[in-house]
Design a protein around this motif. Structure first.
Motif, PDB file in Angstrom:
ATOM      1  N   LYS A 311       0.855  -1.174   0.000  1.00 26.97           N
ATOM      2  CA  LYS A 311       0.000   0.000   0.000  1.00 26.97           C
ATOM      3  C   LYS A 311       0.896   1.231   0.000  1.00 26.97           C
ATOM      4  O   LYS A 311       1.725   1.417   0.903  1.00 26.97           O
ATOM      5  CB  LYS A 311      -0.900   0.006   1.232  1.00 26.97           C
ATOM      6  N   PHE A 312       0.762   2.070  -1.006  1.00 27.41           N
ATOM      7  CA  PHE A 312       1.594   3.255  -1.146  1.00 27.41           C
ATOM      8  C   PHE A 312       0.840   4.483  -0.637  1.00 27.41           C
ATOM      9  O   PHE A 312      -0.371   4.617  -0.857  1.00 27.41           O
ATOM     10  CB  PHE A 312       2.002   3.456  -2.610  1.00 27.41           C
ATOM     11  N   SER A 313       1.583   5.383   0.003  1.00 24.40           N
ATOM     12  CA  SER A 313       0.980   6.587   0.569  1.00 24.40           C
ATOM     13  C   SER A 313       1.880   7.787   0.298  1.00 24.40           C
ATOM     14  O   SER A 313       3.105   7.660   0.255  1.00 24.40           O
ATOM     15  CB  SER A 313       0.777   6.442   2.085  1.00 24.40           C
ATOM     16  N   SER A 314       1.243   8.970   0.196  1.00 19.35           N
ATOM     17  CA  SER A 314       2.004  10.195  -0.044  1.00 19.35           C
ATOM     18  C   SER A 314       2.160  11.050   1.200  1.00 19.35           C
ATOM     19  O   SER A 314       2.968  11.978   1.206  1.00 19.35           O
ATOM     20  CB  SER A 314       1.343  11.019  -1.160  1.00 19.35           C
ATOM     21  N   THR A 315       1.389  10.750   2.245  1.00 13.99           N
ATOM     22  CA  THR A 315       1.508  11.505   3.497  1.00 13.99           C
ATOM     23  C   THR A 315       1.744  10.549   4.658  1.00 13.99           C
ATOM     24  O   THR A 315       1.377   9.360   4.597  1.00 13.99           O
ATOM     25  CB  THR A 315       0.240  12.326   3.788  1.00 13.99           C
ATOM     26  N   LEU A 316       2.318  11.077   5.739  1.00 16.50           N
ATOM     27  CA  LEU A 316       2.603  10.251   6.902  1.00 16.50           C
ATOM     28  C   LEU A 316       1.312   9.777   7.573  1.00 16.50           C
ATOM     29  O   LEU A 316       1.235   8.636   8.033  1.00 16.50           O
ATOM     30  CB  LEU A 316       3.463  11.030   7.905  1.00 16.50           C
ATOM     31  N   ASP A 317       0.299  10.657   7.629  1.00 16.61           N
ATOM     32  CA  ASP A 317      -0.982  10.254   8.233  1.00 16.61           C
ATOM     33  C   ASP A 317      -1.594   9.084   7.473  1.00 16.61           C
ATOM     34  O   ASP A 317      -2.082   8.116   8.072  1.00 16.61           O
ATOM     35  CB  ASP A 317      -1.960  11.441   8.251  1.00 16.61           C
ATOM     36  N   GLU A 318      -1.588   9.173   6.167  1.00 13.12           N
ATOM     37  CA  GLU A 318      -2.133   8.089   5.347  1.00 13.12           C
ATOM     38  C   GLU A 318      -1.337   6.812   5.560  1.00 13.12           C
ATOM     39  O   GLU A 318      -1.908   5.705   5.650  1.00 13.12           O
ATOM     40  CB  GLU A 318      -2.103   8.504   3.874  1.00 13.12           C
ATOM     41  N   HIS A 319      -0.031   6.931   5.658  1.00 15.04           N
ATOM     42  CA  HIS A 319       0.835   5.771   5.880  1.00 15.04           C
ATOM     43  C   HIS A 319       0.560   5.140   7.238  1.00 15.04           C
ATOM     44  O   HIS A 319       0.479   3.910   7.354  1.00 15.04           O
ATOM     45  CB  HIS A 319       2.293   6.201   5.782  1.00 15.04           C
ATOM     46  N   ASN A 320       0.402   5.973   8.259  1.00 15.07           N
ATOM     47  CA  ASN A 320       0.137   5.432   9.598  1.00 15.07           C
ATOM     48  C   ASN A 320      -1.182   4.667   9.633  1.00 15.07           C
ATOM     49  O   ASN A 320      -1.287   3.632  10.302  1.00 15.07           O
ATOM     50  CB  ASN A 320       0.127   6.561  10.626  1.00 15.07           C
ATOM     51  N   ARG A 321      -2.175   5.166   8.919  1.00 11.86           N
ATOM     52  CA  ARG A 321      -3.448   4.446   8.854  1.00 11.86           C
ATOM     53  C   ARG A 321      -3.263   3.091   8.150  1.00 11.86           C
ATOM     54  O   ARG A 321      -3.858   2.086   8.559  1.00 11.86           O
ATOM     55  CB  ARG A 321      -4.500   5.287   8.124  1.00 11.86           C
ATOM     56  N   ALA A 322      -2.442   3.087   7.116  1.00  9.14           N
ATOM     57  CA  ALA A 322      -2.183   1.833   6.400  1.00  9.14           C
ATOM     58  C   ALA A 322      -1.432   0.847   7.279  1.00  9.14           C
ATOM     59  O   ALA A 322      -1.707  -0.362   7.267  1.00  9.14           O
ATOM     60  CB  ALA A 322      -1.397   2.116   5.126  1.00  9.14           C
ATOM     61  N   VAL A 323      -0.468   1.357   8.084  1.00 11.61           N
ATOM     62  CA  VAL A 323       0.269   0.494   9.010  1.00 11.61           C
ATOM     63  C   VAL A 323      -0.681  -0.120  10.022  1.00 11.61           C
ATOM     64  O   VAL A 323      -0.612  -1.331  10.322  1.00 11.61           O
ATOM     65  CB  VAL A 323       1.392   1.284   9.716  1.00 11.61           C
ATOM     66  N   ASN A 324      -1.571   0.698  10.581  1.00 13.14           N
ATOM     67  CA  ASN A 324      -2.550   0.180  11.548  1.00 13.14           C
ATOM     68  C   ASN A 324      -3.428  -0.894  10.941  1.00 13.14           C
ATOM     69  O   ASN A 324      -3.730  -1.914  11.565  1.00 13.14           O
ATOM     70  CB  ASN A 324      -3.416   1.329  12.070  1.00 13.14           C
ATOM     71  N   LYS A 325      -3.827  -0.677   9.699  1.00 12.82           N
ATOM     72  CA  LYS A 325      -4.721  -1.630   9.045  1.00 12.82           C
ATOM     73  C   LYS A 325      -4.028  -2.928   8.658  1.00 12.82           C
ATOM     74  O   LYS A 325      -4.551  -4.028   8.932  1.00 12.82           O
ATOM     75  CB  LYS A 325      -5.340  -0.971   7.799  1.00 12.82           C
ATOM     76  N   TYR A 326      -2.872  -2.824   8.037  1.00 12.26           N
ATOM     77  CA  TYR A 326      -2.233  -4.002   7.464  1.00 12.26           C
ATOM     78  C   TYR A 326      -1.218  -4.665   8.363  1.00 12.26           C
ATOM     79  O   TYR A 326      -0.936  -5.861   8.210  1.00 12.26           O
ATOM     80  CB  TYR A 326      -1.581  -3.637   6.120  1.00 12.26           C
ATOM     81  N   GLN A 327      -0.628  -3.944   9.305  1.00  9.55           N
ATOM     82  CA  GLN A 327       0.390  -4.500  10.178  1.00  9.55           C
ATOM     83  C   GLN A 327      -0.115  -4.770  11.588  1.00  9.55           C
ATOM     84  O   GLN A 327       0.326  -5.696  12.238  1.00  9.55           O
ATOM     85  CB  GLN A 327       1.604  -3.575  10.220  1.00  9.55           C
ATOM     86  N   ARG A 328      -1.012  -3.922  12.053  1.00 10.02           N
ATOM     87  CA  ARG A 328      -1.488  -4.053  13.425  1.00 10.02           C
ATOM     88  C   ARG A 328      -2.915  -4.539  13.533  1.00 10.02           C
ATOM     89  O   ARG A 328      -3.459  -4.671  14.629  1.00 10.02           O
ATOM     90  CB  ARG A 328      -1.352  -2.688  14.121  1.00 10.02           C
ATOM     91  N   ASN A 329      -3.535  -4.787  12.346  1.00 14.91           N
ATOM     92  CA  ASN A 329      -4.918  -5.283  12.322  1.00 14.91           C
ATOM     93  C   ASN A 329      -5.874  -4.372  13.070  1.00 14.91           C
ATOM     94  O   ASN A 329      -6.807  -4.832  13.737  1.00 14.91           O
ATOM     95  CB  ASN A 329      -5.005  -6.710  12.865  1.00 14.91           C
ATOM     96  N   GLN A 330      -5.645  -3.077  12.984  1.00 12.91           N
ATOM     97  CA  GLN A 330      -6.537  -2.105  13.589  1.00 12.91           C
ATOM     98  C   GLN A 330      -7.377  -1.450  12.515  1.00 12.91           C
ATOM     99  O   GLN A 330      -6.899  -1.191  11.425  1.00 12.91           O
ATOM    100  CB  GLN A 330      -5.723  -1.032  14.350  1.00 12.91           C
TER     101      GLN A 330
END
Length: 331
Positions: A311-330
């Protein structure tokens, strides 16, 4: 007189019949079916000795007949020493052509994209069909023997399938793989995109090795290269785990922890800006192409989805949401 001409005619007919029979024999398969038969002609062998070595190896051909064919076809002094394979369907005439052309038995060695140079050396050292002239050499000594003007060997050899004659020196593989890498790198460098943040082809090679280790998805390589190029342009840390793992060496045991990201090494792109000092693996053709023709993207981040894609992101906020979703199952 009549008896003399009759005898002469009989001899001529007999000679013709023998010649025709010999020509027919030269075009008949030596082996109709079954597995190929391997044989070796030793260096310095005379023609009779070479023919005997072929017959002694189990090739079902008369050594004297094959030797006569070699002399009559003016090939007796042109036979090359080496290891050969007689395949089903090969005729005596075809076998002699193999021996004159030096069509040796072929072996192969596969060098895998993303391997480290250490893994490449281990594969070469373990191949039973190679002559191991470099096994005891250090990496530095090997580079010197190959006349390669780089301090570190990592990344300087192209991953591919290499064919060689049985008993060939392992130096042949190293030379071929390095030449292939330099040729492909040069080709990609010559047609590179404009304004890339690389000072040399070697820096592009470093980037290609990072791309190689970051993804197995062909479709994502240019996009991932684009992310890292964007970071270099902005002066951001690359923050790529594969470089940290490479810098850990044998300390890496399959997992990477926060303390590893905080421990400074020349390859820790979380603690040091810019590219690491050398490639971290052997990049393949697609990674080389991606590094020198990266995707034009606004993305600065990417995270693994868990299915092999990112999942590619252009902002840190968007990236953090992707990390929560795909890495932390949040959510």
């Amino acid at each position: 007189m009549k008896k003399f001409f009759a005898l002469l005619l009989s001899l001529l007919l007999l000679t013709g019949a023998l010649g025709a029979g010999f020509a027919w024999w030269a075009q008949q398969p030596i082996l109709e079916q079954g597995a190929p038969i391997e044989f070796t002609i030793k260096p310095g062998s005379s023609l009779p000795a070479a023919m005997q070595q072929i017959q002694s190896a189990g090739v079902p051909v008369q050594a004297a007949m094959l030797g006569l064919l070699a002399r009559l076809s003016d090939k007796g002094g042109r036979i090359k020493a080496g290891t050969y394979e007689l395949k089903p369907g090969t005729t005596p005439a075809g076998l002699l052509n193999q021996l004159v052309r030096g069509e040796f038995a072929q072996e192969s060695l596969v060098i895998i994209e993303g391997w480290t140079f250490r893994q490449m050396r281990e594969a070469i050292a373990a191949h039973p069909a190679l002559k191991h002239d470099t096994r005891e050499l250090s990496d530095a000594a090997l580079l010197q023997k190959l006349e390669i003007d780089y301090k570190l060997a990592e990344g300087l050899f192209f991953p591919d399938t290499y064919l060689f004659a049985k008993g060939a020196s392992d130096m042949q593989i190293y030379r071929q793989a390095h030449a292939a890498l330099m040729r492909r790198l040069g080709e990609q460098w010559d047609k590179r995109a404009k304004d890339l943040p690389y000072k040399s082809p070697y820096q592009a090679l470093i980037m290609a090795s990072i791309v190689e280790k970051e993804t197995g998805q062909r479709s994502e390589r240019a996009e991932i290269a684009g992310v890292f190029v964007n970071r270099l342009r902005l002066g951001m840390l690359l923050q790529t785990d594969p470089t940290v793992i490479y810098g850990m060496g044998e300390k890496y045991q399959g997992k990477i922890y926060k303390r590893d990201l905080e421990t400074d090494t020349p390859y820790n792109t979380y603690t040091r800006a810019g590219l690491p000092p050398s490639p971290i693996a052997l990049p393949g053709a697609e990674s080389l192409a991606a590094a020198l023709a990266p995707a034009k993207t606004e993305s600065l981040y990417f995270v693994a989805r868990g299915d092999g894609s990112s999942k590619f992101s252009s902002t840190l906020d968007e990236h953090n949401r992707a990390v929560n979703k795909y890495q932390r199952n949040q959510p």
